[in-house]
Structure formats: structure tokens, C-alpha cells
Scaffold this motif. Structure first.
Motif, PDB file in Angstrom:
ATOM      1  N   PRO A  60      -0.909   4.682  -6.906  1.00  0.00           N
ATOM      2  CA  PRO A  60      -1.622   3.417  -6.706  1.00  0.00           C
ATOM      3  C   PRO A  60      -2.068   2.837  -8.049  1.00  0.00           C
ATOM      4  N   VAL A  61      -1.809   1.552  -8.220  1.00  0.00           N
ATOM      5  CA  VAL A  61      -2.230   0.812  -9.418  1.00  0.00           C
ATOM      6  C   VAL A  61      -2.852  -0.494  -8.950  1.00  0.00           C
ATOM      7  N   SER A  62      -3.474  -1.202  -9.848  1.00  0.00           N
ATOM      8  CA  SER A  62      -4.061  -2.488  -9.497  1.00  0.00           C
ATOM      9  C   SER A  62      -2.974  -3.406  -8.921  1.00  0.00           C
ATOM     10  N   GLY A  63      -3.161  -3.830  -7.684  1.00  0.00           N
ATOM     11  CA  GLY A  63      -2.218  -4.757  -7.062  1.00  0.00           C
ATOM     12  C   GLY A  63      -1.013  -4.131  -6.392  1.00  0.00           C
ATOM     13  N   GLY A  64      -0.955  -2.804  -6.284  1.00  0.00           N
ATOM     14  CA  GLY A  64       0.203  -2.220  -5.618  1.00  0.00           C
ATOM     15  C   GLY A  64       0.376  -0.742  -5.897  1.00  0.00           C
ATOM     16  N   VAL A  65       1.639  -0.330  -5.894  1.00  0.00           N
ATOM     17  CA  VAL A  65       1.989   1.070  -6.096  1.00  0.00           C
ATOM     18  C   VAL A  65       3.105   1.147  -7.138  1.00  0.00           C
TER      19      VAL A  65
ATOM     20  N   TRP B 165      -1.942  14.113  -4.559  1.00  0.00           N
ATOM     21  CA  TRP B 165      -2.649  14.494  -5.778  1.00  0.00           C
ATOM     22  C   TRP B 165      -4.080  13.973  -5.742  1.00  0.00           C
ATOM     23  N   PRO B 166      -4.992  14.607  -6.478  1.00  0.00           N
ATOM     24  CA  PRO B 166      -6.402  14.174  -6.497  1.00  0.00           C
ATOM     25  C   PRO B 166      -6.590  12.723  -6.944  1.00  0.00           C
ATOM     26  N   ASP B 167      -5.664  12.185  -7.756  1.00  0.00           N
ATOM     27  CA  ASP B 167      -5.811  10.801  -8.230  1.00  0.00           C
ATOM     28  C   ASP B 167      -5.346   9.773  -7.196  1.00  0.00           C
ATOM     29  N   GLY B 168      -4.961  10.238  -5.989  1.00  0.00           N
ATOM     30  CA  GLY B 168      -4.516   9.331  -4.934  1.00  0.00           C
ATOM     31  C   GLY B 168      -3.018   9.095  -4.905  1.00  0.00           C
ATOM     32  N   SER B 169      -2.291   9.709  -5.837  1.00  0.00           N
ATOM     33  CA  SER B 169      -0.839   9.542  -5.857  1.00  0.00           C
ATOM     34  C   SER B 169      -0.169  10.599  -4.974  1.00  0.00           C
TER      35      SER B 169
ATOM     36  N   ASP C 134       0.845  -1.193   0.000  1.00  0.00           N
ATOM     37  CA  ASP C 134       0.000   0.000   0.000  1.00  0.00           C
ATOM     38  C   ASP C 134       0.883   1.247   0.000  1.00  0.00           C
ATOM     39  N   LEU C 135       0.304   2.357  -0.404  1.00  0.00           N
ATOM     40  CA  LEU C 135       1.049   3.604  -0.542  1.00  0.00           C
ATOM     41  C   LEU C 135       1.672   4.057   0.773  1.00  0.00           C
ATOM     42  N   ASP C 136       0.952   3.954   1.867  1.00  0.00           N
ATOM     43  CA  ASP C 136       1.495   4.430   3.149  1.00  0.00           C
ATOM     44  C   ASP C 136       2.711   3.633   3.590  1.00  0.00           C
ATOM     45  N   THR C 137       2.700   2.325   3.370  1.00  0.00           N
ATOM     46  CA  THR C 137       3.863   1.502   3.735  1.00  0.00           C
ATOM     47  C   THR C 137       5.065   1.879   2.877  1.00  0.00           C
ATOM     48  N   LEU C 138       4.861   2.018   1.583  1.00  0.00           N
ATOM     49  CA  LEU C 138       5.959   2.402   0.692  1.00  0.00           C
ATOM     50  C   LEU C 138       6.478   3.789   1.048  1.00  0.00           C
ATOM     51  N   TRP C 139       5.578   4.704   1.309  1.00  0.00           N
ATOM     52  CA  TRP C 139       5.966   6.067   1.697  1.00  0.00           C
ATOM     53  C   TRP C 139       6.862   6.023   2.942  1.00  0.00           C
ATOM     54  N   ARG C 140       6.442   5.287   3.946  1.00  0.00           N
ATOM     55  CA  ARG C 140       7.208   5.198   5.195  1.00  0.00           C
ATOM     56  C   ARG C 140       8.611   4.625   4.948  1.00  0.00           C
TER      57      ARG C 140
END
Length: 184
Positions: free
Chosen positions: A103-108, A72-76, A15-21
Motif C-alpha cells: 500500500p502506498v499513497s493513492g493505491g498499491v 507483512w507488519p507494514d500492511g503489504s 485497494d490491496l484486497d481488490t488487486l489481490w483478488r
């Protein structure tokens, strides 16, 4: 002729938050990124950090600053940084880059683009013709190391050096992004 900026991308099943961290926390970042032996925040200066790199037996130090972070508005998300080294042994004098998390199908989808200037005049430009492809390879290898960590749970320190592969990452900026980037 000006050298091409470096570009690396991969898709990580997380997920995005894990990758961000794992990319924004200096302690976690230095664990997976081959380019850095040390990354540490500078006390009292939010977003500023010191780094140490070791390459072919040469140790250089520098500083960086996260100059912008945006949702961003698209969730990125995007993170932008600048970096520099006053170390006379560092080929890189200063540079800037970005990380984009989509974010994409199945991940980031995790993308970086960055460029830098060199020191040492003509010799530095010549040395960069050899260094830049190696630095791009190191970035891609590190992205795959991070991917393996987040997808399998195997910490970078426990992965065999042959487990990550730079070849699993895209290294050429897609044509449609170049066109879109030029118009924005």
C-alpha cells in the motif's frame, strides 16, 4: 553470463484486497495477463494450477504452485510461486517468482520478480536472449492492462490493444531494493 531476472512494477489506484483478488483468482488473472491463454486450478491440490501459453503460434502447457503467501507488519503482502513445463516445445523448463503488494499513497505498488531456466542447451540460452526481453515486455504490458481495468473499470477484453503500455511500468529493480534484498 547468467541473464537478469525479470522485474516489473507499477502503482495501481485501488485497494490491496481488490488487486489481490484480480491477481490470485485464476479466472480473473487470465483475463488481463497476455502471457496466459488459460489458467485453471488443479482439482484436489490447493494452490496448484495448470496454464497454457500461446506465443508466436506455439502453444505450450505447464503447471504452477503457490508456495507461500504472507501478510507483512507494514500492511503489504507477498505471494511466491514455482512453475514448470514438461512440454518439449516450451523454452522455459522451470522457474520461480514473487508478487509483492505494498500500500502506498493513492493505491498499491504492485511488483513482480521472476526467473526461469531454459531447455534446449546452447540453442535455448541463445533463444532466451531474444525471448526474455519480449517476455518482460509482455509482463509489463499486462500489468498496465490490469491497472487500466482496476482504475477505469474497462474490462481487458474491451480495451483497445494500444491502450495498455509496457512503458508505464518500471522494468529495472531499484538499487536500494537490490541492496536490501541482499542483506535480508
Amino acid at each position: 553470463m547468467r541473464p537478469k531476472a525479470l522485474y516489473v512494477e507499477t502503482v495501481i489506484r485501488t485497494d490491496l484486497d481488490t488487486l489481490w483478488r484480480h491477481t490470485q483468482d485464476p479466472v480473473l488473472h487470465r483475463r488481463w495477463d497476455l502471457r496466459f491463454a488459460e489458467i485453471a486450478p488443479i482439482d484436489g491440490l490447493d494452490g496448484h494450477f495448470r496454464y497454457v501459453s500461446r506465443f508466436l503460434g506455439v502453444t505450450v502447457a505447464g503447471v504452477g504452485v503457490s508456495t507461500a503467501k504472507r501478510d507483512w507488519p507494514d500492511g503489504s503482502r507477498t505471494s511466491v510461486l514455482r512453475f514448470a513445463s514438461a512440454d518439449p516445445l516450451s523454452l522455459i523448463s522451470s522457474g520461480a517468482g514473487f508478487w509483492r503488494y505494498t500500500p502506498v499513497s493513492g493505491g498499491v505498488r504492485f511488483v513482480t520478480g521472476f526467473d526461469y531456466g531454459t531447455r534446449w542447451g546452447r540453442f535455448g540460452r541463445l533463444a532466451d536472449r531474444l525471448f526474455r526481453p519480449v517476455f518482460g515486455w509482455m509482463t509489463a504490458w499486462s500489468f498496465d492492462r490490469l491497472r487500466l481495468w482496476l482504475e477505469t473499470g474497462v474490462p481487458p477484453e474491451d480495451q483497445p490493444l494500444t491502450a495498455p503500455a509496457a512503458a508505464r511500468c518500471g522494468r529495472t529493480r531499484p538499487r536500494d531494493q537490490v541492496t536490501a534484498g541482499a542483506s535480508s
